[in-house]
Design an enzyme around this catalytic site. Structure first.
Site, PDB file in Angstrom:
ATOM      1  N   LYS A   1     -39.990  17.231  16.043  1.00 18.08           N
ATOM      2  CA  LYS A   1     -40.205  18.559  16.632  1.00 18.08           C
ATOM      3  C   LYS A   1     -38.857  19.247  16.788  1.00 18.08           C
ATOM      4  O   LYS A   1     -37.945  18.722  17.435  1.00 18.08           O
ATOM      5  CB  LYS A   1     -40.899  18.473  17.991  1.00 18.08           C
ATOM      6  CG  LYS A   1     -41.315  19.853  18.488  1.00 18.08           C
ATOM      7  CD  LYS A   1     -41.737  19.844  19.936  1.00 18.08           C
ATOM      8  CE  LYS A   1     -40.541  19.852  20.842  1.00 18.08           C
ATOM      9  NZ  LYS A   1     -40.340  21.024  21.667  1.00 18.08           N
TER      10      LYS A   1
ATOM     11  N   ASP B   1     -41.388  24.418  16.871  1.00 20.64           N
ATOM     12  CA  ASP B   1     -41.893  24.837  18.197  1.00 20.64           C
ATOM     13  C   ASP B   1     -41.129  26.084  18.662  1.00 20.64           C
ATOM     14  O   ASP B   1     -40.238  25.992  19.497  1.00 20.64           O
ATOM     15  CB  ASP B   1     -41.683  23.647  19.152  1.00 20.64           C
ATOM     16  CG  ASP B   1     -42.119  23.927  20.576  1.00 20.64           C
ATOM     17  OD1 ASP B   1     -42.919  24.853  20.799  1.00 20.64           O
ATOM     18  OD2 ASP B   1     -41.656  23.192  21.473  1.00 20.64           O
TER      19      ASP B   1
ATOM     20  N   THR C   1     -46.196  24.607  31.044  1.00 25.73           N
ATOM     21  CA  THR C   1     -46.404  23.585  32.085  1.00 25.73           C
ATOM     22  C   THR C   1     -45.410  23.726  33.230  1.00 25.73           C
ATOM     23  O   THR C   1     -45.546  23.071  34.257  1.00 25.73           O
ATOM     24  CB  THR C   1     -46.321  22.159  31.498  1.00 25.73           C
ATOM     25  OG1 THR C   1     -45.157  22.082  30.675  1.00 25.73           O
ATOM     26  CG2 THR C   1     -47.536  21.827  30.682  1.00 25.73           C
TER      27      THR C   1
ATOM     28  N   ARG D   1     -36.819  12.672  25.547  1.00 29.63           N
ATOM     29  CA  ARG D   1     -35.835  11.799  26.171  1.00 29.63           C
ATOM     30  C   ARG D   1     -36.171  10.314  26.243  1.00 29.63           C
ATOM     31  O   ARG D   1     -35.255   9.490  26.121  1.00 29.63           O
ATOM     32  CB  ARG D   1     -35.484  12.355  27.557  1.00 29.63           C
ATOM     33  CG  ARG D   1     -34.647  13.619  27.463  1.00 29.63           C
ATOM     34  CD  ARG D   1     -34.671  14.439  28.728  1.00 29.63           C
ATOM     35  NE  ARG D   1     -35.995  15.042  28.941  1.00 29.63           N
ATOM     36  CZ  ARG D   1     -36.288  15.831  29.961  1.00 29.63           C
ATOM     37  NH1 ARG D   1     -35.378  16.101  30.874  1.00 29.63           N
ATOM     38  NH2 ARG D   1     -37.501  16.342  30.065  1.00 29.63           N
TER      39      ARG D   1
HETATM   40  O1  C5P Z   1     -37.698  14.906  26.838  1.00 30.00           O
HETATM   41  P1  C5P Z   1     -39.163  15.193  26.976  1.00 30.00           P
HETATM   42  O2  C5P Z   1     -40.048  14.059  26.490  1.00 30.00           O
HETATM   43  O3  C5P Z   1     -39.552  15.688  28.353  1.00 30.00           O
HETATM   44  O4  C5P Z   1     -39.411  16.409  25.932  1.00 30.00           O
HETATM   45  C1  C5P Z   1     -40.626  17.084  25.847  1.00 30.00           C
HETATM   46  C2  C5P Z   1     -40.526  18.147  24.785  1.00 30.00           C
HETATM   47  O5  C5P Z   1     -41.745  18.890  24.796  1.00 30.00           O
HETATM   48  C3  C5P Z   1     -39.405  19.163  24.973  1.00 30.00           C
HETATM   49  O6  C5P Z   1     -38.984  19.572  23.670  1.00 30.00           O
HETATM   50  C4  C5P Z   1     -40.075  20.311  25.688  1.00 30.00           C
HETATM   51  O7  C5P Z   1     -39.475  21.540  25.409  1.00 30.00           O
HETATM   52  C5  C5P Z   1     -41.477  20.255  25.071  1.00 30.00           C
HETATM   53  N1  C5P Z   1     -42.526  20.865  25.862  1.00 30.00           N
HETATM   54  C6  C5P Z   1     -42.809  20.470  27.160  1.00 30.00           C
HETATM   55  N2  C5P Z   1     -43.804  21.094  27.869  1.00 30.00           N
HETATM   56  C7  C5P Z   1     -44.514  22.078  27.295  1.00 30.00           C
HETATM   57  C8  C5P Z   1     -44.253  22.471  25.986  1.00 30.00           C
HETATM   58  C9  C5P Z   1     -43.234  21.830  25.295  1.00 30.00           C
HETATM   59  O8  C5P Z   1     -42.179  19.560  27.674  1.00 30.00           O
HETATM   60  N3  C5P Z   1     -45.495  22.636  27.962  1.00 30.00           N
END
Ligand code: C5P
Length: 234
Positions: A33, A60, A119, A210
């Site tokens: 992504k 995204d 979110t 992460r």
């Molecule tokens: O590091 P982590 O697992 O929290 O990353 C989640 C990814 O999903 C990030 O790229 C974040 O921008 C994306 N994302 C999110 N919540 C959303 C939409 C996208 O955490 N509602």
């Protein structure tokens, strides 16, 4: 699309680091992504740089503008050969239909999905932007609208999976961020679920950042997640 549902979020502006990370985790993930952070730094060329790694890419960029502008952006993004792209459902029905038509005119297999409610917004934030809580009802309404407009799915939080799957049927893509394997730090995510639990609840794809990218050994972290999902690993 892929038997491994894990898309790794490469949230960085460092191109060499992103490429090296992708190469290390490649055998044990289903896709990559690339989001606003990476795209703002490296643009279409940066996305094309991942063509050689042979993994599907979710671009995204969450387009949200008038239909004509979003259609043009979707055509351009589809030309990059990405497998998934997204728009904000709050752009409305005409915008979403224009997005789907534009993307599929270039690349019929590209999936176009919608972001419903970010979110990061809670019930308490809705009145100030003219919306009525609860968030969960807004999510369901916007996801239903996205489906009516021909979108392939939505991004949703872990805690919306069960309701959306029940309401929107088995084929609608539910792409779920905020995934945390047991023992990994929550960071800024509030509504999290483990990878296995999210898939069991009905998630189609998992966006994981992460817990893999910040792990001491990202390849091992990706492999452990893949094994927990009982997908075949190379
Ligand atoms: O590091 P982590 O697992 O929290 O990353 C989640 C990814 O999903 C990030 O790229 C974040 O921008 C994306 N994302 C999110 N919540 C959303 C939409 C996208 O955490 N509602």
């Amino acid at each position: 699309m892929t038997s491994n549902p894990v898309f790794v979020a490469l949230d960085t502006t460092d191109l060499d680091y992103a490429r090296e990370l992708a190469e290390r985790v490649r055998p044990d993930i289903g896709g990559l992504k690339l989001g606003l952070e990476f795209f703002s730094a490296h643009g279409p060329q940066g996305v094309r740089g991942f063509e050689g790694c042979g993994l599907p890419i979710f671009l995204d960029l969450k387009f949200h503008d008038i239909p004509n502008t979003v259609a043009g952006a979707c055509r351009a993004a589809a030309q990059l050969g990405v497998s998934i792209m997204n728009v904000h459902a709050q752009g409305g029905a005409v915008m979403m239909r224009a997005a789907v038509e534009a993307a599929k005119s270039v690349s019929p297999s590209t999936k176009v999905i919608a972001v419903t409610m970010l979110t990061s917004l809670g019930d308490e934030d809705l009145p100030s932007v003219g919306l009525t809580p609860p968030v969960a009802d807004q999510v369901l309404r916007l996801a239903g609208l996205a489906q009516q407009c021909g979108l392939d799915g939505v991004v949703c939080s872990a805690h919306e999976i069960v309701r959306l799957r029940a309401e929107l049927g088995p084929d609608f893509l539910l792409v779920v961020p905020g995934i945390r394997p047991a023992g990994s730090a929550l960071g800024d995510q509030k509504r999290t679920l483990g990878p296995r639990q999210a898939c069991d609840a009905g998630a189609s794809l998992l966006v994981i950042g992460r817990p893999i990218t910040a792990a001491p050994d990202p390849a091992l972290a990706a492999r452990e997640i893949a094994e927990s999902l009982l997908v075949s690993v190379a």
